[in-house]
Design an enzyme around this catalytic site. Structure first.
Site, PDB file in Angstrom:
ATOM      1  N   SER A  27       0.860  -1.182   0.000  1.00  0.00           N
ATOM      2  CA  SER A  27       0.000   0.000   0.000  1.00  0.00           C
ATOM      3  C   SER A  27       0.891   1.224   0.000  1.00  0.00           C
ATOM      4  O   SER A  27       2.067   1.160   0.382  1.00  0.00           O
ATOM      5  CB  SER A  27      -0.889   0.008   1.249  1.00  0.00           C
ATOM      6  OG  SER A  27      -1.504   1.259   1.449  1.00  0.00           O
TER       7      SER A  27
ATOM      8  N   TYR B 141      -2.206  -0.422  10.497  1.00  0.00           N
ATOM      9  CA  TYR B 141      -2.365  -0.811   9.090  1.00  0.00           C
ATOM     10  C   TYR B 141      -1.082  -0.534   8.304  1.00  0.00           C
ATOM     11  O   TYR B 141      -0.595  -1.399   7.562  1.00  0.00           O
ATOM     12  CB  TYR B 141      -3.540  -0.063   8.464  1.00  0.00           C
ATOM     13  CG  TYR B 141      -3.700  -0.329   6.989  1.00  0.00           C
ATOM     14  CD1 TYR B 141      -4.213  -1.544   6.539  1.00  0.00           C
ATOM     15  CD2 TYR B 141      -3.322   0.616   6.037  1.00  0.00           C
ATOM     16  CE1 TYR B 141      -4.359  -1.799   5.176  1.00  0.00           C
ATOM     17  CE2 TYR B 141      -3.458   0.365   4.685  1.00  0.00           C
ATOM     18  CZ  TYR B 141      -3.971  -0.840   4.262  1.00  0.00           C
ATOM     19  OH  TYR B 141      -4.091  -1.094   2.918  1.00  0.00           O
TER      20      TYR B 141
END
Length: 250
Positions: A149, A162
């Site tokens: 990501s 995250y």
């Protein structure tokens, strides 16, 4: 802008396994790679969604199979890989896409959600590598495509855990790339993308942060095309990393 899959016409059809394939980037990647002429093997927890996607791909002339998959269960991931090898004779590409993103500030102390992200985003990736690497070693070729990501590169409020899991995905992928000379490894780092990831956010602060952040987002098909590009390269070309995000800024 069209989001329909556009074939890259690979030189040969590959057997491609995709985790987290029931929605978002996983489903878009399945459509794209099937349109490219590859055989796609789909795994996710929501079997009914997989079945519907498989019917769609077959109706468009693609080759596909699917089965329920829990990436947090190492034996289940191993069976997913070995079943594909038995059915198709080889495993050419493993797309480790499954992920969750229940964002919250650390002070919210949502330990269960932190552990869930670690289980899916980190252990799930490791389980995919552990299952497919011996098969690819025996073949003396293969390709891991691991979804990280933009959060592997930039940390934002509510996303600490995250981002940590996605940095781990990036680091694991880079270590794997350096260790395996005859197997390709690609890390895909998408910016904000249209998907169901945000649906897992239960914390109201995290949900609002993501609502604002997602005002400008990539279609999942854009990430799928990046994966298609990496997969389509000749065997002696390894696309190490692709960062893909919207042109517009907040």
């Amino acid at each position: 802008m069209s989001t329909e899959p556009t074939s890259t016409r690979p030189t040969s059809s590959k057997t491609v396994l995709i985790t987290g394939a029931s929605s978002g980037i996983g489903a878009a990647t399945a459509r794209q790679l099937a349109a490219d002429g590859h055989t796609v093997v789909l795994g996710a927890r929501r079997e009914e969604r997989l079945a519907a996607l498989a019917r769609e791909i077959r109706a468009d002339g693609g080759t596909v199979s699917h089965r329920p998959l829990d990436v947090t269960d190492a034996s289940d991931v191993e069976s997913f890989v070995l079943d594909a090898r038995e059915r198709y004779g080889r495993v050419d590409v493993m797309v480790n896409n499954a992920g969750v993103m229940p964002l919250s500030k650390l002070e919210a102390l949502r330990l269960d959600e932190w552990n869930r992200m670690i289980d899916v985003n980190v252990r799930g990736l490791l389980h995919g590598i552990a299952a497919a690497l011996p098969v690819m070693r025996a073949q003396r070729c293969g390709h891991f495509v691991n979804l990280a990501s933009i959060g592997a590169h930039v940390v934002s409020p509510t996303a600490s855990v995250y981002c940590a899991t996605k940095y781990a995905a990036w680091a694991i992928s880079e270590g794997l790339r350096q260790e395996v000379g005859d197997i390709r490894v690609t890390t895909i780092s998408p910016g904000v993308t249209e998907s169901e990831l945000a649906d897992s956010i239960t914390d109201p602060v995290g949900k609002e942060e993501m609502r604002v952040y997602r005002r400008i987002a990539l279609p999942a098909s854009a990430v799928a095309r990046a994966i298609s590009y990496a997969v389509a390269q000749p065997d002696d070309v390894d696309v190490n990393e692709i960062v893909v995000r919207p042109v517009a800024t907040m």
